[in-house]
Structures are given as structure tokens and as C-alpha cells.
Design a protein around this motif. Structure first.
Motif, PDB file in Angstrom:
ATOM      1  N   THR A  40       0.826  -1.202   0.000  1.00 45.53           N
ATOM      2  CA  THR A  40       0.000   0.000   0.000  1.00 45.53           C
ATOM      3  C   THR A  40       0.866   1.260   0.000  1.00 45.53           C
ATOM      4  O   THR A  40       0.379   2.336  -0.309  1.00 45.53           O
ATOM      5  N   GLY A  95       5.864  -8.356  10.240  1.00 44.49           N
ATOM      6  CA  GLY A  95       4.423  -8.205  10.203  1.00 44.49           C
ATOM      7  C   GLY A  95       3.768  -8.674  11.484  1.00 44.49           C
ATOM      8  O   GLY A  95       4.360  -9.414  12.264  1.00 44.49           O
ATOM      9  N   GLY A  97      -0.460  -9.613  13.017  1.00 42.54           N
ATOM     10  CA  GLY A  97      -1.825  -9.863  12.584  1.00 42.54           C
ATOM     11  C   GLY A  97      -2.509 -10.879  13.468  1.00 42.54           C
ATOM     12  O   GLY A  97      -2.113 -11.105  14.609  1.00 42.54           O
ATOM     13  N   THR A 107      -0.825  -6.598   8.922  1.00 44.31           N
ATOM     14  CA  THR A 107      -0.052  -5.551   8.241  1.00 44.31           C
ATOM     15  C   THR A 107       1.426  -5.924   8.268  1.00 44.31           C
ATOM     16  O   THR A 107       1.869  -6.730   9.088  1.00 44.31           O
ATOM     17  N   TRP A 108       2.193  -5.304   7.370  1.00 43.81           N
ATOM     18  CA  TRP A 108       3.625  -5.558   7.306  1.00 43.81           C
ATOM     19  C   TRP A 108       4.354  -4.283   6.897  1.00 43.81           C
ATOM     20  O   TRP A 108       3.764  -3.352   6.347  1.00 43.81           O
ATOM     21  N   HIS A 109       5.644  -4.255   7.170  1.00 44.56           N
ATOM     22  CA  HIS A 109       6.516  -3.168   6.699  1.00 44.56           C
ATOM     23  C   HIS A 109       7.887  -3.765   6.445  1.00 44.56           C
ATOM     24  O   HIS A 109       8.314  -4.703   7.117  1.00 44.56           O
ATOM     25  N   SER A 118       5.385  -0.975   2.651  1.00 44.52           N
ATOM     26  CA  SER A 118       4.488  -1.470   3.704  1.00 44.52           C
ATOM     27  C   SER A 118       3.161  -1.823   3.061  1.00 44.52           C
ATOM     28  O   SER A 118       2.869  -1.452   1.931  1.00 44.52           O
ATOM     29  N   THR A 120      -0.557  -4.662   3.564  1.00 43.21           N
ATOM     30  CA  THR A 120      -1.382  -5.622   4.281  1.00 43.21           C
ATOM     31  C   THR A 120      -1.064  -7.032   3.768  1.00 43.21           C
ATOM     32  O   THR A 120      -0.548  -7.191   2.656  1.00 43.21           O
TER      33      THR A 120
END
Length: 126
Positions: A40, A95, A97, A107-109, A118, A120
Motif C-alpha cells: 500500500t 508483520g 496480525g 499488516t507488514w513493513h 508497507s 497488508t
């Protein structure tokens, strides 16, 4: 004196049961999962990842990013909360969740040579 021994034994037994119960309870998420990480923010795109869970531990079963195999690691708690890490060559991501019986999401980065990304992630049991 006997009362103290009984109390100590009861506490030790309870502690051992709590430590042993976590992997068994987290095992309800064991199996093969198909995961998709969607970007995203940044330019990492959509990444398909094969994921397995055994005894509450996460591992990768397939997938690559930028020609590097993806390695996953992490844990699922008995309540379904998850923390995971992914590595693909010089790129790393973290991440968080939640797992449900047949689906998971979070979510992750991440960071790599070309910058930050980053997004989802979602997974379904296969």
C-alpha cells in the motif's frame, strides 16, 4: 512443612502445564496456508507466499521476491495473534496480525536496497 511441599509441587506443575499448553493450543492453526502480501506504500507490488504452521511456528513453503527465495519465521499464539518476519536476499520485512480458523490477515513493513515498503497481508488455509 508438608503443606509447603504440596504448594511448591502444585505451583511447579501449574507452571509446567502452562508452558506445555501454548504450542498445543496454537497447533489449531497448523497446516498449509496461501499468503498474499499487498503493498500500500512503496513499490513492492503483490507477493504470493506459501506458508506453513506447525506447533504454532511459522515457516515458508514457497515464494520469491526479486529472484530471492522468501524465508518466513514467526509464531502464532493460542489466541491467534501472530508476529512474523520475512527475508528475501537483502530485503527484510516484519508483520503482525491475527489467525482465525480458516483465514489470517495483518499488516507488514519492510526495507530493501530500493527503499521502504508497507502494506497488508492475508492468508487462507489450503
Amino acid at each position: 512443612m508438608t503443606g509447603n511441599r504440596v504448594c511448591a509441587f502444585a505451583l511447579a506443575t501449574a507452571g509446567a502445564l502452562m508452558c506445555a499448553a501454548s504450542p498445543a493450543l496454537a497447533a489449531k492453526y497448523d497446516g498449509q496456508w496461501s499468503m498474499v502480501a499487498r503493498t500500500t506504500r512503496g513499490h513492492c507490488g503483490v507477493i504470493d507466499i506459501g506458508m506453513g504452521v506447525k506447533g504454532g511456528r511459522i515457516y515458508s513453503t514457497g515464494g520469491s521476491f526479486a529472484f530471492y527465495a522468501i524465508r518466513l519465521g514467526g509464531r502464532v499464539s493460542p489466541s491467534g495473534r501472530v508476529n512474523l518476519k520475512a527475508v528475501a536476499g537483502p530485503r527484510t520485512a516484519s508483520g503482525t496480525g491475527r489467525f482465525r480458523h480458516f483465514a489470517a490477515s495483518g499488516t507488514w513493513h519492510g526495507r530493501g536496497p530500493s527503499g521502504l515498503c508497507s502494506g497488508t497481508w492475508s492468508a487462507t488455509r489450503t
